[in-house]
Design a protein around this motif. Structure first.
Motif, short mmCIF file in Angstrom:
data_model
loop_
_atom_site.label_atom_id
_atom_site.label_comp_id
_atom_site.label_asym_id
_atom_site.label_seq_id
_atom_site.Cartn_x
_atom_site.Cartn_y
_atom_site.Cartn_z
N UNK A 83 0.81 -1.23 0.00
CA UNK A 83 0.00 0.00 0.00
C UNK A 83 0.84 1.28 0.00
N UNK A 84 1.97 1.21 0.70
CA UNK A 84 2.74 2.45 0.89
C UNK A 84 3.28 3.03 -0.42
N UNK A 85 3.98 2.20 -1.24
CA UNK A 85 4.44 2.77 -2.51
C UNK A 85 3.28 3.23 -3.40
N UNK A 86 2.16 2.53 -3.30
CA UNK A 86 1.01 2.94 -4.14
C UNK A 86 0.49 4.31 -3.69
N UNK A 87 0.40 4.50 -2.37
CA UNK A 87 -0.08 5.81 -1.88
C UNK A 87 0.91 6.90 -2.28
N UNK A 88 2.20 6.63 -2.15
CA UNK A 88 3.19 7.65 -2.54
C UNK A 88 3.09 7.96 -4.03
N UNK A 89 2.90 6.92 -4.82
CA UNK A 89 2.79 7.14 -6.27
C UNK A 89 1.55 8.00 -6.57
N UNK A 90 0.45 7.69 -5.89
CA UNK A 90 -0.77 8.49 -6.09
C UNK A 90 -0.53 9.94 -5.67
N UNK A 91 0.19 10.12 -4.57
CA UNK A 91 0.48 11.49 -4.12
C UNK A 91 1.39 12.20 -5.12
N UNK A 92 2.35 11.47 -5.69
CA UNK A 92 3.20 12.08 -6.72
C UNK A 92 2.34 12.56 -7.89
N UNK A 93 1.43 11.68 -8.30
CA UNK A 93 0.56 12.05 -9.44
C UNK A 93 -0.30 13.26 -9.10
N UNK A 94 -0.84 13.24 -7.90
CA UNK A 94 -1.71 14.35 -7.49
C UNK A 94 -0.91 15.65 -7.43
N UNK A 95 0.30 15.57 -6.89
CA UNK A 95 1.09 16.80 -6.72
C UNK A 95 1.67 17.30 -8.04
N UNK A 96 1.73 16.41 -9.02
CA UNK A 96 2.24 16.84 -10.33
C UNK A 96 1.22 17.73 -11.03
N UNK A 97 -0.03 17.64 -10.58
CA UNK A 97 -1.08 18.51 -11.16
C UNK A 97 -1.37 19.61 -10.14
N UNK A 98 -2.38 20.40 -10.46
CA UNK A 98 -2.64 21.50 -9.52
C UNK A 98 -3.56 21.04 -8.39
N UNK A 99 -2.94 20.33 -7.45
CA UNK A 99 -3.68 19.77 -6.32
C UNK A 99 -4.14 20.88 -5.38
N UNK A 100 -5.42 20.80 -4.97
CA UNK A 100 -5.91 21.81 -4.01
C UNK A 100 -6.47 21.18 -2.75
N UNK A 101 -6.86 19.91 -2.82
CA UNK A 101 -7.35 19.19 -1.63
C UNK A 101 -7.05 17.70 -1.81
N UNK A 102 -6.67 17.05 -0.72
CA UNK A 102 -6.51 15.60 -0.75
C UNK A 102 -7.52 14.97 0.21
N UNK A 103 -8.18 13.92 -0.26
CA UNK A 103 -9.14 13.20 0.59
C UNK A 103 -8.64 11.76 0.75
N UNK A 104 -8.67 11.29 1.99
CA UNK A 104 -8.28 9.89 2.24
C UNK A 104 -9.48 9.18 2.85
N UNK A 105 -9.84 8.05 2.26
CA UNK A 105 -11.03 7.34 2.74
C UNK A 105 -10.75 5.83 2.71
N UNK A 106 -11.71 5.08 3.20
CA UNK A 106 -11.58 3.62 3.18
C UNK A 106 -12.76 3.01 2.45
N UNK A 107 -12.52 1.92 1.73
CA UNK A 107 -13.61 1.24 1.02
C UNK A 107 -14.31 0.28 1.98
N UNK A 108 -15.58 0.05 1.73
CA UNK A 108 -16.32 -0.93 2.53
C UNK A 108 -16.78 -0.36 3.86
N UNK A 109 -16.81 -1.22 4.89
CA UNK A 109 -17.43 -0.79 6.16
C UNK A 109 -16.45 -0.18 7.16
N UNK A 110 -15.15 -0.20 6.86
CA UNK A 110 -14.18 0.35 7.81
C UNK A 110 -13.31 1.41 7.15
N UNK A 111 -12.60 2.16 8.00
CA UNK A 111 -11.64 3.12 7.44
C UNK A 111 -10.30 2.41 7.24
#
Ligand code: T3D
Length: 262
Positions: free
Chosen positions: A32-60
């Protein structure tokens, strides 16, 4: 990179990372960790203004994946601290220092390092049925990934110790009244509440908001004199943004500001 443990979407300056292992309550596995970092890299490469972190299903997030080997080698050789250093700590630091608001959406249980992840966000919004469990004591570990810091800072030593030593569930409504999180809302209002919050942040003066969180987080380690100096420095930066000019112009013209984030 293809993601197997998270979902990622980015639209109009809002990036959403959803932990996506619902069958394990989104427990944090090493992939999960490299995937989250990669997603953050992608988000930051664009004009990021808000980041939301959530969980799928019934738990966070149920914290570290206990089905993965927790460190290798003999008991003496085992070093869970090294796992924290490699995986958890860089992620927590990155979220805290991201120059845009970070919102965590706690839809169900957050346990162990899942609590830390939720609290690493600037604003945590939880559903009424959600809960926070410092499960570490149940397995003989100490609260980590920033949990000792976030808890002591927000709810004081007595409550932090009670939660950490007893490992009992804290309801979302108590988490709100104790000041651990920003807001607890009815389950069926969670999505709409988060959407409204994100919409507001998305059209905010992004640079100013980023500098604001930096100043507030820095305040814990500084004297008043140092903090005044930091405010002076960061305010100079904020005062050089187009959004500051727009904010004042909008006020004087008695209209809503149209911030561009720069
Ligand atoms: O090595 C390192 O990474 C070091 C870092 C450590 C940091 C930590 O986070 S340590 C703390 C680790 N987390 C926990 O100890 C929490 C363990 N989970 C629970 O205590 C409970 O699952 C919950 C209180 C979170 C929720 O309880 P409940 O009754 O709502 O759900 P459940 O039935 O226990 O769990 C549902 C499924 O998710 C279940 O699988 P199954 O039986 O349906 O196949 C359960 O095994 C799985 N699951 C829940 N938590 C984890 C997990 N699987 C792997 N790892 C988990 N942490």
């Amino acid at each position: 990179m293809n993601y197997e443990t998270i979902l990622f979407e980015e639209q109009e300056g809002v990036a959403r990372i959803t932990l996506n292992r619902p069958e394990r309550l989104n427990a944090l596995c090493s992939a999960m960790f490299p995937e989250i970092h990669d997603a953050l890299d992608r988000a930051q490469a664009r004009s990021l203004r808000v980041l939301v972190i959530a969980g799928a299903g019934r738990g966070f997030c149920a914290g570290a994946d206990l089905e993965q080997p927790l460190g290798s080698g003999s008991r003496e050789e085992r070093d869970i601290g090294a796992i924290l250093e490699r995986n958890y700590n860089p992620l927590i630091m990155r979220l805290r220092s991201l120059p845009v608001p970070v919102v965590s959406v706690v839809n169900g249980v957050a346990a162990g390092a899942g609590v830390s992840l939720a609290l690493a966000a600037d604003l945590t919004v939880a559903a009424r049925s959600a809960s926070f469990v410092l499960a570490f004591a149940r397995i003989g570990l100490i609260p980590d990934a920033g949990a000792t810091y976030f808890l002591a800072e927000r709810i004081g030593t007595s409550r932090a110790l009670g939660l950490a030593l007893l490992g009992e569930k804290l309801s979302a409504s108590d988490a709100q009244s104790w000041g651990l999180i920003w807001k607890c809302v009815e389950d069926d209002e969670l999505a709409a509440t988060v959407d409204a919050l994100v919409d507001k942040l998305r059209v905010g003066p992004t640079v100013g908001l980023g500098l604001t969180k930096r100043a507030i987080y820095a305040s814990r380690e500084q004297t008043l004199a140092e903090q005044l100096h930091l405010e002076r420095k960061l305010q100079a930066e904020a005062g050089r943004t187009g959004d500051f000019e727009e904010g004042v112009a909008a006020f004087l013209a008695k209209r809503s500001a149209r911030f561009t984030g720069g």
